[in-house]
Design an enzyme around this catalytic site. Structure first.
Site, short mmCIF file in Angstrom:
data_model
loop_
_atom_site.label_atom_id
_atom_site.label_comp_id
_atom_site.label_asym_id
_atom_site.label_seq_id
_atom_site.Cartn_x
_atom_site.Cartn_y
_atom_site.Cartn_z
N THR A 33 -8.86 -26.99 23.95
CA THR A 33 -8.19 -27.61 22.79
C THR A 33 -9.20 -28.28 21.86
O THR A 33 -9.13 -28.15 20.64
CB THR A 33 -7.18 -28.68 23.29
OG1 THR A 33 -6.34 -28.09 24.28
CG2 THR A 33 -6.35 -29.23 22.16
N ARG A 72 -5.63 -17.69 26.38
CA ARG A 72 -6.15 -19.07 26.49
C ARG A 72 -7.66 -19.03 26.74
O ARG A 72 -8.40 -19.87 26.23
CB ARG A 72 -5.45 -19.84 27.63
CG ARG A 72 -3.95 -19.97 27.50
CD ARG A 72 -3.46 -21.02 26.57
NE ARG A 72 -3.96 -22.36 26.84
CZ ARG A 72 -3.57 -23.44 26.15
NH1 ARG A 72 -2.70 -23.33 25.16
NH2 ARG A 72 -4.06 -24.61 26.44
N LYS A 95 -3.97 -21.26 12.42
CA LYS A 95 -3.50 -22.52 11.83
C LYS A 95 -4.03 -22.71 10.40
O LYS A 95 -4.98 -22.03 9.98
CB LYS A 95 -3.94 -23.68 12.75
CG LYS A 95 -3.32 -23.62 14.14
CD LYS A 95 -3.66 -24.86 14.97
CE LYS A 95 -3.01 -24.81 16.33
NZ LYS A 95 -3.25 -26.06 17.11
N GLU A 155 8.57 -19.35 21.95
CA GLU A 155 7.82 -19.42 20.69
C GLU A 155 7.91 -18.10 19.91
O GLU A 155 7.95 -18.10 18.68
CB GLU A 155 6.36 -19.78 20.99
CG GLU A 155 6.22 -21.19 21.55
CD GLU A 155 4.82 -21.51 22.05
OE1 GLU A 155 4.63 -22.64 22.54
OE2 GLU A 155 3.92 -20.65 21.96
N HIS A 166 -3.33 -21.41 17.77
CA HIS A 166 -2.41 -21.80 18.85
C HIS A 166 -2.32 -20.64 19.84
O HIS A 166 -2.38 -19.48 19.45
CB HIS A 166 -1.01 -22.08 18.28
CG HIS A 166 0.04 -22.21 19.33
ND1 HIS A 166 0.25 -23.38 20.01
CD2 HIS A 166 0.93 -21.30 19.84
CE1 HIS A 166 1.22 -23.20 20.90
NE2 HIS A 166 1.65 -21.95 20.81
N ASN A 189 -7.70 -27.12 15.05
CA ASN A 189 -8.43 -26.28 16.01
C ASN A 189 -8.14 -24.78 15.90
O ASN A 189 -8.16 -24.05 16.88
CB ASN A 189 -8.23 -26.81 17.45
CG ASN A 189 -6.79 -26.80 17.87
OD1 ASN A 189 -5.92 -26.39 17.12
ND2 ASN A 189 -6.54 -27.25 19.09
N PHE A 208 -0.25 -38.20 18.52
CA PHE A 208 -0.72 -37.34 17.43
C PHE A 208 0.40 -36.45 16.84
O PHE A 208 0.13 -35.60 16.00
CB PHE A 208 -1.89 -36.46 17.89
CG PHE A 208 -1.59 -35.63 19.12
CD1 PHE A 208 -0.91 -34.42 19.01
CD2 PHE A 208 -2.02 -36.03 20.37
CE1 PHE A 208 -0.64 -33.65 20.13
CE2 PHE A 208 -1.76 -35.26 21.50
CZ PHE A 208 -1.06 -34.07 21.37
N TYR A 232 6.85 -28.08 17.92
CA TYR A 232 6.03 -28.95 18.78
C TYR A 232 6.84 -30.09 19.42
O TYR A 232 6.27 -31.12 19.79
CB TYR A 232 4.86 -29.53 17.97
CG TYR A 232 3.74 -28.52 17.75
CD1 TYR A 232 2.89 -28.14 18.79
CD2 TYR A 232 3.53 -27.95 16.51
CE1 TYR A 232 1.87 -27.23 18.60
CE2 TYR A 232 2.51 -27.02 16.30
CZ TYR A 232 1.68 -26.67 17.35
OH TYR A 232 0.67 -25.76 17.16
N ARG A 277 -12.06 -20.96 19.20
CA ARG A 277 -12.12 -22.36 18.76
C ARG A 277 -13.57 -22.83 18.62
O ARG A 277 -13.88 -23.62 17.72
CB ARG A 277 -11.33 -23.26 19.72
CG ARG A 277 -9.82 -23.17 19.46
CD ARG A 277 -9.02 -23.85 20.52
NE ARG A 277 -7.61 -24.03 20.14
CZ ARG A 277 -6.66 -24.35 21.00
NH1 ARG A 277 -6.94 -24.55 22.29
NH2 ARG A 277 -5.42 -24.50 20.59
P1 GDP Z 1 -3.32 -26.52 23.18
O1 GDP Z 1 -2.32 -25.94 24.14
O2 GDP Z 1 -4.76 -26.20 23.57
O3 GDP Z 1 -3.03 -26.14 21.74
O4 GDP Z 1 -3.24 -28.10 23.27
P2 GDP Z 1 -2.01 -29.11 23.46
O5 GDP Z 1 -0.76 -28.37 23.86
O6 GDP Z 1 -2.49 -30.21 24.34
O7 GDP Z 1 -1.81 -29.73 22.00
C1 GDP Z 1 -1.15 -29.00 20.99
C2 GDP Z 1 -1.90 -29.19 19.70
O8 GDP Z 1 -1.85 -30.55 19.32
C3 GDP Z 1 -3.41 -28.87 19.75
O9 GDP Z 1 -3.69 -27.51 19.64
C4 GDP Z 1 -3.93 -29.69 18.59
O10 GDP Z 1 -3.72 -29.01 17.33
C5 GDP Z 1 -3.04 -30.91 18.63
N1 GDP Z 1 -3.70 -32.02 19.35
C6 GDP Z 1 -3.95 -32.13 20.68
N2 GDP Z 1 -4.58 -33.30 20.97
C7 GDP Z 1 -4.74 -33.92 19.77
C8 GDP Z 1 -5.33 -35.16 19.38
O11 GDP Z 1 -5.82 -35.93 20.20
N3 GDP Z 1 -5.30 -35.47 18.03
C9 GDP Z 1 -4.72 -34.64 17.11
N4 GDP Z 1 -4.73 -35.01 15.81
N5 GDP Z 1 -4.16 -33.47 17.44
C10 GDP Z 1 -4.17 -33.11 18.74
#
Ligand code: GDP
Length: 139
Positions: free
Chosen positions: A93, A87, A11, A128, A117, A114, A59, A51, A104
């Site tokens: 996350t 993962r 990222k 994807e 992805h 973070n 968010f 997304y 991470r």
């Molecule tokens: P991942 O599968 O671990 O990437 O997590 P998710 O699918 O839940 O979320 C996708 C992406 O959204 C994450 O990797 C973060 O970059 C972002 N994200 C998730 N939760 C938050 C949050 O609470 N705040 C913000 N700003 N970004 C978030």
């Protein structure tokens, strides 16, 4: 049977930190090989499409703004049990909850910024991968 491909993006936060090399080394050291790779920048519209599943989340605006804010590295990675193993390699996350030694934990700054992805299912890995790469960009 679990699939052998997953999609990652390094990222914009990690690219800005000059962490591309360090992250790719961790990925290779963990046994993943590169099936496709590019250095690119998403437009806001492309980030919104990628997304889209998070459209209703509070968010979503922040996430798509961030993901289109600078260049990224997108790659399809290959390994047995790719989605689950990747993962594990990237960690939770929220970097505050990520296990020691995960990408991470080492490179992420916050739950939003973070570092990497990783696809969350074989089905999404295919969607994807097709989002970023055409057939002639895969080896
Ligand atoms: P991942 O599968 O671990 O990437 O997590 P998710 O699918 O839940 O979320 C996708 C992406 O959204 C994450 O990797 C973060 O970059 C972002 N994200 C998730 N939760 C938050 C949050 O609470 N705040 C913000 N700003 N970004 C978030």
């Amino acid at each position: 049977m679990a699939g052998n491909k997953t999609l990652t993006m390094i990222k914009p936060d990690a690219v800005k930190k000059n962490a591309i090399g360090g992250i790719l080394k961790m990925i290779n050291d963990a046994g993943f090989t590169i099936h496709a790779m590019k250095y690119t920048q998403l437009t806001k519209a492309q980030a919104e499409l990628f997304y889209e599943v998070h459209k209703e989340r509070p968010f979503y605006g922040e996430l798509t703004e961030f993901m289109s804010s600078g260049p990224i590295v997108a790659a399809i990675l290959e390994k047995d049990n790719a989605v689950e193993d990747f993962r594990k390699l990237i960690g939770a996350t929220n970097p505050a909850e990520a296990a020691e030694g995960t990408i991470r934990k080492i490179y992420a700054s916050s739950i939003g910024e973070n570092a990497v992805h990783g696809s969350d299912s074989d089905e999404n890995a295919k969607i994807e991968g097709d989002f970023h790469f055409s057939a002639c960009e895969r080896f």
